[in-house]
Design an enzyme around this catalytic site. Structure first.
Site, PDB file in Angstrom:
ATOM      1  N   VAL A  78       0.861  -1.462   0.150  1.00  0.00           N
ATOM      2  CA  VAL A  78       0.212  -0.067   0.068  1.00  0.00           C
ATOM      3  C   VAL A  78       0.884   1.136   0.026  1.00  0.00           C
ATOM      4  O   VAL A  78       0.528   2.379  -0.498  1.00  0.00           O
ATOM      5  CB  VAL A  78      -0.949   0.112   1.255  1.00  0.00           C
ATOM      6  CG1 VAL A  78      -1.924  -0.917   1.010  1.00  0.00           C
ATOM      7  CG2 VAL A  78      -0.250  -0.001   2.510  1.00  0.00           C
ATOM      8  N   TYR A  79       2.178   1.112   0.403  1.00  0.00           N
ATOM      9  CA  TYR A  79       2.908   2.302   0.321  1.00  0.00           C
ATOM     10  C   TYR A  79       3.114   3.045  -0.892  1.00  0.00           C
ATOM     11  O   TYR A  79       3.293   2.433  -2.051  1.00  0.00           O
ATOM     12  CB  TYR A  79       4.518   2.100   0.736  1.00  0.00           C
ATOM     13  CG  TYR A  79       4.600   1.666   2.247  1.00  0.00           C
ATOM     14  CD1 TYR A  79       3.486   1.779   2.923  1.00  0.00           C
ATOM     15  CD2 TYR A  79       5.832   1.081   2.695  1.00  0.00           C
ATOM     16  CE1 TYR A  79       3.648   1.389   4.360  1.00  0.00           C
ATOM     17  CE2 TYR A  79       5.789   0.750   3.975  1.00  0.00           C
ATOM     18  CZ  TYR A  79       4.956   0.875   4.832  1.00  0.00           C
ATOM     19  OH  TYR A  79       5.105   0.480   5.914  1.00  0.00           O
ATOM     20  N   SER A  80       2.312   4.235  -1.128  1.00  0.00           N
ATOM     21  CA  SER A  80       2.456   5.087  -2.442  1.00  0.00           C
ATOM     22  C   SER A  80       1.624   4.387  -3.351  1.00  0.00           C
ATOM     23  O   SER A  80       1.907   4.478  -4.473  1.00  0.00           O
ATOM     24  CB  SER A  80       3.703   5.534  -2.869  1.00  0.00           C
ATOM     25  OG  SER A  80       4.349   6.375  -1.923  1.00  0.00           O
TER      26      SER A  80
END
Length: 341
Positions: free
Chosen positions: A60-62
């Protein structure tokens, strides 16, 4: 750089790992860094030159950019790196595009492998528990991934001690691969995991991977009693992780004294305290600039004296909670104070 065993796996990981939440950007994630491929690649090379072999990211990061950037930077160095990523968070607007169901896990591991440009993930971590999915389904899906070779080991993150033990019991009962590590929030400003999570990890011979060891930068030396931050500050806009300033400023005072006596920085001493805790396997640090990363990396190898550790322990100590307080060995005064005769 010092290396520690990841639980009972026999795998050695650097005591400092590089977190990649600062890679990529977007409206939601840009506040954490927004680094592009060039800047992120430079930090990765800098970390590896210092002996770092552990890199932590999440699907989910960026919105996946973090995995993509990390994968490109490690393209020709994959054999030198241990990549950890995570699954659980929302990845789309559909009703099944989140959670720990077999459907979501299998789909997301394929997406992460593609973004990372690799055919295996060293450590695949459950980002958070899922209240809707039965643990047996989640563990069987993760076990299938390990048996297929797409995942080497599995870990958990942000879980309670009883939940960790529950999953360990289910894995043993059904002959499934079990979690080898737990990634948890731990710092001088947040020692709650000492109550139950750390004892569980030590009892079960699991690794402890620490996230936000500087409490979102609040223990970096930037913040003091005279400079608690302003309206443009990250903690003012996104108070994550939350910090009790009344509790933390005395800790910062002590860090400043010890740092000054050792002619080093507050951030290094704060990181060194975490690194000096026996249960800790690796501490994940994040950076936006080379000088920031260099300062954090310098914490590796710092040995705090017993007096310094005692001072930091005392100023940051968490309150003793029931049922621990009536049964402190060797302290009859506390036992007599609370016991009924």
């Amino acid at each position: 750089m010092k290396y520690n065993l990841l639980g009972n796996t026999g795998v050695l990981v650097s005591e400092i790992g590089l977190g990649t939440m600062t890679f990529g950007g977007g409206e939601k994630w840009g506040v954490f860094g927004g680094l592009g491929e060039k800047e992120a690649g430079f930090l990765i090379d800098q970390a590896m030159d210092a002996g770092v072999n552990f890199f932590d990211t999440a699907n989910v990061y960026s919105d996946g950019q973090s995995e993509e950037i990390l994968g490109k930077a490690l393209k020709n160095k994959r054999h030198q790196a241990l990549i950890a990523t995570k699954v659980r968070g929302r990845t789309g607007s559909g009703p099944n595009e989140l959670g720990l169901s077999r459907l979501h896990i299998i789909g997301q591991v394929e997406a992460s492998l593609k973004r990372l440009g690799t055919d295996y993930i060293d450590l695949y971590q459950v980002h958070n528990p899922d209240q809707l999915t039965d643990w047996e389904e989640t563990l069987r899906a993760l076990d299938d991934l390990v048996r297929s070779g797409k995942v080497r080991y599995i870990g958990n993150s942000n879980m309670t001690g009883w939940n960790i033990m529950k999953t360990r019991g289910l894995s043993q009962l059904h002959g499934l691969h079990s979690f080898k590590s737990s990634q948890s929030y731990y710092s001088l400003a947040a020692r709650e995991i000492e109550r139950e999570i750390i004892p569980v990890l030590q009892d079960q011979n699991m690794g402890l991977i620490v996230w936000s060891p500087l409490s979102g930068g609040f223990l970096s030396g930037k913040y003091t009693r005279d400079n608690p931050g302003n309206g443009n500050d990250r903690h003012a806009n996104i108070p994550f992780p939350p910090v009790d300033k009344d509790k933390v400023f005395p800790i910062i005072d002590t860090l400043q004294d010890i740092a000054a006596a050792n002619k080093t920085t507050v951030a290094r001493i704060a990181l060194a305290w975490v690194l000096n805790q026996k249960a800790v396997t690796s501490v994940v640090i994040g950076a936006k600039r080379p000088d920031q990363l260099q300062d954090n990396l310098a914490a590796s190898g710092i040995i705090l004296t017993s007096d310094e550790l005692s001072r930091l322990d005392e100023v940051s100590r968490i309150p003793i909670e029931y049922p621990a307080w009536p049964f402190l060995e060797g302290d009859d005064s506390i036992v007599r104070k609370h016991a009924k005769y």
